[in-house]
Scaffold this active site. Structure first.
Site, PDB file in Angstrom:
ATOM      1  CG  ASP A  27      42.379  50.120  47.600  1.00 55.49           C
ATOM      2  OD1 ASP A  27      41.712  49.828  46.609  1.00 55.49           O
ATOM      3  OD2 ASP A  27      43.548  50.556  47.545  1.00 55.49           O
ATOM      4  CG  ASP A  29      47.133  47.763  42.669  1.00 56.17           C
ATOM      5  OD1 ASP A  29      47.547  46.599  42.487  1.00 56.17           O
ATOM      6  OD2 ASP A  29      47.745  48.772  42.293  1.00 56.17           O
TER       7      ASP A  29
HETATM    8  N1  PLP Z   1      41.279  49.207  37.764  1.00 55.52           N
HETATM    9  C1  PLP Z   1      42.341  48.677  37.148  1.00 55.52           C
HETATM   10  C2  PLP Z   1      42.226  48.301  35.707  1.00 55.52           C
HETATM   11  C3  PLP Z   1      43.543  48.463  37.842  1.00 55.52           C
HETATM   12  O1  PLP Z   1      44.599  47.926  37.206  1.00 55.52           O
HETATM   13  C4  PLP Z   1      43.611  48.840  39.207  1.00 55.52           C
HETATM   14  C5  PLP Z   1      44.833  48.650  39.979  1.00 55.52           C
HETATM   15  O2  PLP Z   1      45.784  47.988  39.588  1.00 55.52           O
HETATM   16  C6  PLP Z   1      42.489  49.390  39.819  1.00 55.52           C
HETATM   17  C7  PLP Z   1      41.342  49.562  39.066  1.00 55.52           C
HETATM   18  C8  PLP Z   1      42.483  49.847  41.240  1.00 55.52           C
HETATM   19  O3  PLP Z   1      42.254  48.801  42.111  1.00 55.52           O
HETATM   20  P1  PLP Z   1      42.085  49.077  43.675  1.00 55.52           P
HETATM   21  O4  PLP Z   1      40.742  49.731  43.871  1.00 55.52           O
HETATM   22  O5  PLP Z   1      42.184  47.726  44.289  1.00 55.52           O
HETATM   23  O6  PLP Z   1      43.204  49.978  44.069  1.00 55.52           O
HETATM   24 CA    CA Z   2      44.142  51.280  45.566  1.00 55.21          CA
END
Ligand code: PLP
Ligand code: CA
Length: 304
Positions: A27, A29
């Site tokens: 993943d 973030d």
């Molecule tokens: N969607 C948006 C708009 C976001 O800002 C984020 C994280 O910052 C995510 C989804 C989640 O991303 P990930 O699946 O990489 O954690």
């Molecule tokens: Ca995440």
């Protein structure tokens, strides 16, 4: 006590796990970076895995950027050996779903950012293009003909008019209802949060009385995209590393992958333990097999 999962691992246990797996799904973030800041040591971990001949892919529910934009972000934050083929985002996979799975004929109405539209454009999926007219209202606007799908994602320029139009298109039972992801919110610095795609999807589910098809995690579709593009992916050889129990760990469970929670993001180990101790067996799919403080804990395993 006979409970499985949630095992905090370190040192030699991490080393044997990394030896045993040959496909790593990260993943983004909360695992690789937090916003514009790389997790300390993450770039070294990714490079070391790639150098050892491991397959590494990134699986993000963030639908706001097209993949080439992600590639720039990887570079900017020091992940210089990542390539486009390793990046799977909910917007890219939504475009593949519309093009290859449902083979949509007609236009898609998008509630989402420009990045989502760019991804559709690159896949050759037609969407309704309209200028933002601040004067227009649902009482006098013209609906586009031939809309065969509504695709919802995080939208930083959301307007009431867009929600109203999407609700109108969804009156047609032949019009598909998709969401890039159902994430409720995302952490920002200073204790602020960003409402996620899931909050917009919920609004349209109420207005339409329908349920959206989810493309991103925890749905299996992103793993199907990965399996299509990397031949011979064996779920038993995969490790899914994420920071959110309700998306990443459930995604891993849904796809038959071993799962690892890293504590640099949204979920805490106590929440995982609560799910583990829950009498509701459905909650057990949210429990990680392994837990680490940060993926930087992998680094000693690469030392000779
Ligand atoms: N969607 C948006 C708009 C976001 O800002 C984020 C994280 O910052 C995510 C989804 C989640 O991303 P990930 O699946 O990489 O954690
Ligand atoms: Ca995440």
């Amino acid at each position: 006590f006979g409970f499985k999962g949630c095992q905090k691992i370190r040192g030699p246990q991490i080393r044997s796990l990394l030896d045993a797996k040959d496909f790593f799904l990260f993943d983004c973030d909360g695992v690789i970076w937090n916003g514009e800041k790389a997790i300390c040591g993450a770039a070294k971990v990714v490079s070391a895995l790639i150098r050892r001949g491991k397959n590494v892919v990134f699986v993000t529910n963030n639908c706001t950027r097209p993949r080439d934009n992600y590639l720039h972000k990887f570079y900017r934050l020091g992940f210089t050996d990542v390539t486009l083929e390793q990046i799977f985002s909910s917007s890219y996979c939504s475009a593949l779903y519309l093009r290859d799975v449902v083979k949509v004929r007609g236009q898609v109405f998008v509630v989402g950012c420009d990045g989502l539209r760019r991804e559709l454009q690159q896949a050759g999926v037609a969407f309704v293009e309209e200028a933002d007219d601040p004067e227009a209202t649902i009482y006098d606007c013209v609906l586009a003909p031939g809309v065969k799908a509504v695709l919802v994602g995080h939208d930083n320029k959301l307007t009431f008019l867009k929600l109203a139009k999407a609700s109108c298109y969804l009156k047609d039972p032949e019009c598909l209802f998709l969401t890039t992801d159902n994430d409720p919110w995302h952490p920002l610095s200073g204790g602020r949060i960003l409402p996620g795609s899931g909050s917009l999807t919920a609004a349209l589910e109420v207005a339409s009385g329908r349920k959206a098809t989810v493309i991103g995690k925890p749905s299996r579709f992103m793993f199907e995209c990965i399996s299509t593009q990397f031949s011979g992916v064996d779920p038993a050889q995969c490790l899914m590393v994420g920071d959110r129990l309700e998306t990443d760990m459930l995604f891993g469970s849904n796809c038959g992958l071993d799962t690892m929670l890293t504590l640099t993001g949204v979920s805490q180990i106590e929440e995982a333990q609560e799910y583990r101790n829950s009498e509701l067996t459905a909650n057990h799919s949210l429990v990680p097999d392994y837990v680490v403080d940060t993926i930087a804990d992998f680094l000693p395993a690469f030392e000779e």
